[in-house]
Design a protein around this motif. Structure first.
Motif, PDB file in Angstrom:
ATOM      1  N   PHE A 167       0.828  -1.198   0.000  1.00  0.00           N
ATOM      2  CA  PHE A 167       0.000   0.000   0.000  1.00  0.00           C
ATOM      3  C   PHE A 167       0.870   1.259   0.000  1.00  0.00           C
ATOM      4  N   GLY A 168       2.015   1.211   0.672  1.00  0.00           N
ATOM      5  CA  GLY A 168       2.929   2.345   0.623  1.00  0.00           C
ATOM      6  C   GLY A 168       3.443   2.597  -0.779  1.00  0.00           C
ATOM      7  N   THR A 169       3.754   1.529  -1.504  1.00  0.00           N
ATOM      8  CA  THR A 169       4.198   1.661  -2.888  1.00  0.00           C
ATOM      9  C   THR A 169       3.100   2.232  -3.767  1.00  0.00           C
ATOM     10  N   ALA A 185       0.093   3.899 -23.320  1.00  0.00           N
ATOM     11  CA  ALA A 185       1.392   3.240 -23.159  1.00  0.00           C
ATOM     12  C   ALA A 185       2.355   4.106 -22.357  1.00  0.00           C
ATOM     13  N   SER A 186       2.325   5.424 -22.582  1.00  0.00           N
ATOM     14  CA  SER A 186       3.221   6.315 -21.838  1.00  0.00           C
ATOM     15  C   SER A 186       2.880   6.326 -20.357  1.00  0.00           C
ATOM     16  N   ILE A 187       1.592   6.298 -20.026  1.00  0.00           N
ATOM     17  CA  ILE A 187       1.179   6.314 -18.619  1.00  0.00           C
ATOM     18  C   ILE A 187       1.543   5.006 -17.936  1.00  0.00           C
ATOM     19  N   ILE A 188       1.307   3.882 -18.606  1.00  0.00           N
ATOM     20  CA  ILE A 188       1.659   2.587 -18.022  1.00  0.00           C
ATOM     21  C   ILE A 188       3.164   2.487 -17.827  1.00  0.00           C
ATOM     22  N   LEU A 189       3.928   2.981 -18.790  1.00  0.00           N
ATOM     23  CA  LEU A 189       5.381   2.994 -18.652  1.00  0.00           C
ATOM     24  C   LEU A 189       5.810   3.838 -17.465  1.00  0.00           C
ATOM     25  N   ALA A 190       5.153   4.978 -17.278  1.00  0.00           N
ATOM     26  CA  ALA A 190       5.461   5.838 -16.138  1.00  0.00           C
ATOM     27  C   ALA A 190       5.096   5.163 -14.819  1.00  0.00           C
ATOM     28  N   LEU A 197       7.353  -7.600  -6.385  1.00  0.00           N
ATOM     29  CA  LEU A 197       7.508  -6.367  -7.155  1.00  0.00           C
ATOM     30  C   LEU A 197       7.685  -6.672  -8.645  1.00  0.00           C
ATOM     31  N   PHE A 198       8.435  -7.713  -8.951  1.00  0.00           N
ATOM     32  CA  PHE A 198       8.626  -8.133 -10.341  1.00  0.00           C
ATOM     33  C   PHE A 198       7.298  -8.537 -10.967  1.00  0.00           C
ATOM     34  N   LEU A 199       6.466  -9.267 -10.222  1.00  0.00           N
ATOM     35  CA  LEU A 199       5.168  -9.688 -10.744  1.00  0.00           C
ATOM     36  C   LEU A 199       4.247  -8.485 -10.955  1.00  0.00           C
ATOM     37  N   MET A 200       4.334  -7.498 -10.070  1.00  0.00           N
ATOM     38  CA  MET A 200       3.506  -6.292 -10.225  1.00  0.00           C
ATOM     39  C   MET A 200       3.886  -5.529 -11.492  1.00  0.00           C
ATOM     40  N   THR A 201       5.175  -5.348 -11.734  1.00  0.00           N
ATOM     41  CA  THR A 201       5.601  -4.635 -12.945  1.00  0.00           C
ATOM     42  C   THR A 201       5.305  -5.454 -14.203  1.00  0.00           C
ATOM     43  N   LEU A 202       5.419  -6.783 -14.096  1.00  0.00           N
ATOM     44  CA  LEU A 202       5.073  -7.635 -15.236  1.00  0.00           C
ATOM     45  C   LEU A 202       3.592  -7.508 -15.567  1.00  0.00           C
ATOM     46  N   ALA A 203       2.751  -7.477 -14.534  1.00  0.00           N
ATOM     47  CA  ALA A 203       1.321  -7.308 -14.761  1.00  0.00           C
ATOM     48  C   ALA A 203       1.029  -5.965 -15.421  1.00  0.00           C
ATOM     49  N   MET A 204       1.746  -4.910 -14.993  1.00  0.00           N
ATOM     50  CA  MET A 204       1.544  -3.604 -15.607  1.00  0.00           C
ATOM     51  C   MET A 204       1.925  -3.629 -17.083  1.00  0.00           C
ATOM     52  N   GLY A 252       8.957   1.066  -9.392  1.00  0.00           N
ATOM     53  CA  GLY A 252      10.285   0.540  -9.156  1.00  0.00           C
ATOM     54  C   GLY A 252      11.297   1.538  -8.626  1.00  0.00           C
ATOM     55  N   GLU A 253      10.896   2.781  -8.358  1.00  0.00           N
ATOM     56  CA  GLU A 253      11.829   3.789  -7.879  1.00  0.00           C
ATOM     57  C   GLU A 253      12.227   3.516  -6.427  1.00  0.00           C
ATOM     58  N   THR A 254      13.525   3.670  -6.132  1.00  0.00           N
ATOM     59  CA  THR A 254      14.051   3.340  -4.801  1.00  0.00           C
ATOM     60  C   THR A 254      14.556   4.556  -4.045  1.00  0.00           C
ATOM     61  N   MET A 255      15.523   5.286  -4.618  1.00  0.00           N
ATOM     62  CA  MET A 255      16.245   6.303  -3.857  1.00  0.00           C
ATOM     63  C   MET A 255      15.347   7.463  -3.441  1.00  0.00           C
ATOM     64  N   ILE A 256      14.459   7.909  -4.319  1.00  0.00           N
ATOM     65  CA  ILE A 256      13.591   9.032  -3.961  1.00  0.00           C
ATOM     66  C   ILE A 256      12.688   8.649  -2.792  1.00  0.00           C
ATOM     67  N   VAL A 257      12.110   7.440  -2.855  1.00  0.00           N
ATOM     68  CA  VAL A 257      11.224   6.999  -1.787  1.00  0.00           C
ATOM     69  C   VAL A 257      11.998   6.831  -0.486  1.00  0.00           C
ATOM     70  N   LEU A 258      13.187   6.268  -0.570  1.00  0.00           N
ATOM     71  CA  LEU A 258      13.977   6.018   0.627  1.00  0.00           C
ATOM     72  C   LEU A 258      14.408   7.320   1.295  1.00  0.00           C
ATOM     73  N   LEU A 259      14.738   8.342   0.501  1.00  0.00           N
ATOM     74  CA  LEU A 259      15.222   9.602   1.056  1.00  0.00           C
ATOM     75  C   LEU A 259      14.098  10.542   1.477  1.00  0.00           C
ATOM     76  N   ALA A 260      12.981  10.533   0.732  1.00  0.00           N
ATOM     77  CA  ALA A 260      11.943  11.537   0.965  1.00  0.00           C
ATOM     78  C   ALA A 260      10.717  11.013   1.700  1.00  0.00           C
ATOM     79  N   ALA A 261      10.404   9.729   1.549  1.00  0.00           N
ATOM     80  CA  ALA A 261       9.185   9.192   2.158  1.00  0.00           C
ATOM     81  C   ALA A 261       9.446   8.493   3.473  1.00  0.00           C
ATOM     82  N   GLY A 262      10.700   8.286   3.821  1.00  0.00           N
ATOM     83  CA  GLY A 262      11.013   7.611   5.071  1.00  0.00           C
ATOM     84  C   GLY A 262      11.052   6.103   4.907  1.00  0.00           C
ATOM     85  N   ASN A 263      11.001   5.416   6.037  1.00  0.00           N
ATOM     86  CA  ASN A 263      11.128   3.956   6.021  1.00  0.00           C
ATOM     87  C   ASN A 263      10.302   3.354   7.145  1.00  0.00           C
TER      88      ASN A 263
END
Length: 324
Positions: A92-94, A231-236, A301-308, A242-253
């Motif tokens: 849910f956080g993702t 297609a552009s929206i799904i790609l986005a 996470l891999f299955l979620m992106t594959l589904a997208m 899958g973004e890591t660093m922005i979430v880790l630095l700005a959203a906390g843990n």
């Protein structure tokens, strides 16, 4: 005279023409074929290797943790004592940080695409589009620090008091805006390419019927380019999930067991990628349940992106417009 001309013509020397023989197989063409085939095979082999590397530890993980508890539990804390393995809080956080990013990026990205495709002159387009695409090349760690030192204080300053407590140092809103900035070039560039590919005859026909430029853009060009826009929206979305660093630095843990509290823009959350980035640092022992948890989350996470991606392919085929 005609017979003598005919005899002279029959005695005229014939010019021999070289025979066109079937071209022999060219070794250069074969080499190019095998090089291209090898490039295609590398992508398939890489994907297979990723799946295999995730599969074995994930199977071992579910040998110790019930799959139902993992997928539907709300107690998340693999590093705590006693540990909890309910993955829903970080799922849910993702989804929360992705939702806030899309709420920011889709209007700006599509607005930029419509302007570049329908309103901007050729000179302006040549200047603005490369500048817009440069944003996609900014390192995500730089965007994470930008969110932490600029976006978060800005949100705290402008946050209206009637909405309650202002965001803290870490918040979903800050991370969502930063990820939105990151995916705006994806939506804008791909959508603009799709709109520019719409035949000019459709625009000219609409203008001939008295349509304004705004109506041509929204009622003619936009529907005709819908497959590329989707297609552009799904790609986005796939990029944001899958973004890591922005979430880790700005959203906390900090995971929230109250699932819908993750969608509160002032709250700190833990996403799937931030969990992987914070735990998979080499400090955990190989073979432990915490070690296997990283692979289980990565597999999900891999299955979620594959589904997208599968949804993207289906939507593109459904809304594709073919012009002769």
């Amino acid at each position: 005279m005609e017979s003598s001309g005919h005899i002279a013509a029959s005695r005229a020397p014939t010019v021999s023409r070289p025979r066109l023989e079937a071209a022999s197989p060219r070794y250069g063409e074969k080499a190019i074929y095998w090089v291209l085939a090898a490039c295609a095979a590398v992508s398939v082999i890489t994907t297979g290797a990723i799946v295999l590397s995730l599969l074995i530890p994930t199977i071992e993980f579910f040998g110790e943790v019930p799959i139902f508890e993992f997928l539907f539990g709300t107690d998340w804390g693999p590093t705590f004592q006693p540990p909890g393995f309910g993955v829903l809080p970080i799922v849910f956080g993702t989804l929360s940080v992705t939702l806030w990013a899309l709420l920011f990026a889709i209007p700006i990205g599509l607005g930029s695409a419509i302007y570049l495709s329908e309103y901007a002159s050729t000179r302006v387009r040549r200047i603005l589009k490369p500048i817009l695409e440069v944003l996609a090349g900014i390192p995500t760690v730089a965007l994470g620090f930008f969110a932490l030192v600029f976006i978060t204080p800005l949100i705290q300053d402008v946050w209206p008091g009637f909405l309650g407590q202002s965001p803290g140092i870490f918040s979903v809103a800050s991370a969502g805006l930063a990820i939105g900035l990151m995916i705006v070039p994806i939506i804008a560039s791909v959508s603009e390419d799709a709109m520019s590919a719409v035949p000019a005859g459709l625009r000219e026909g609409a203008y001939a019927l008295g349509a304004t430029k705004a109506k041509v853009a929204t009622k003619v060009v936009f529907p005709a380019a819908l497959s590329g826009i989707v297609a552009s929206i799904i790609l986005a979305v796939s990029r944001a999930i899958g973004e890591t660093m922005i979430v880790l630095l700005a959203a906390g843990n900090t995971p929230n067991s109250d699932l819908f509290q993750n969608f509160n823009p002032v709250e700190s959350i833990q996403a799937m990628t931030s969990f992987i980035g914070s735990v998979a640092t080499g400090d955990i022992a190989t073979g432990t349940i915490t070690y296997k948890t990283v692979f289980a989350v990565a597999a999900l996470l891999f299955l979620m992106t594959l589904a997208m991606n599968l949804v993207s392919v289906r939507l593109v085929r459904r809304y594709r417009e073919v012009y002769d």
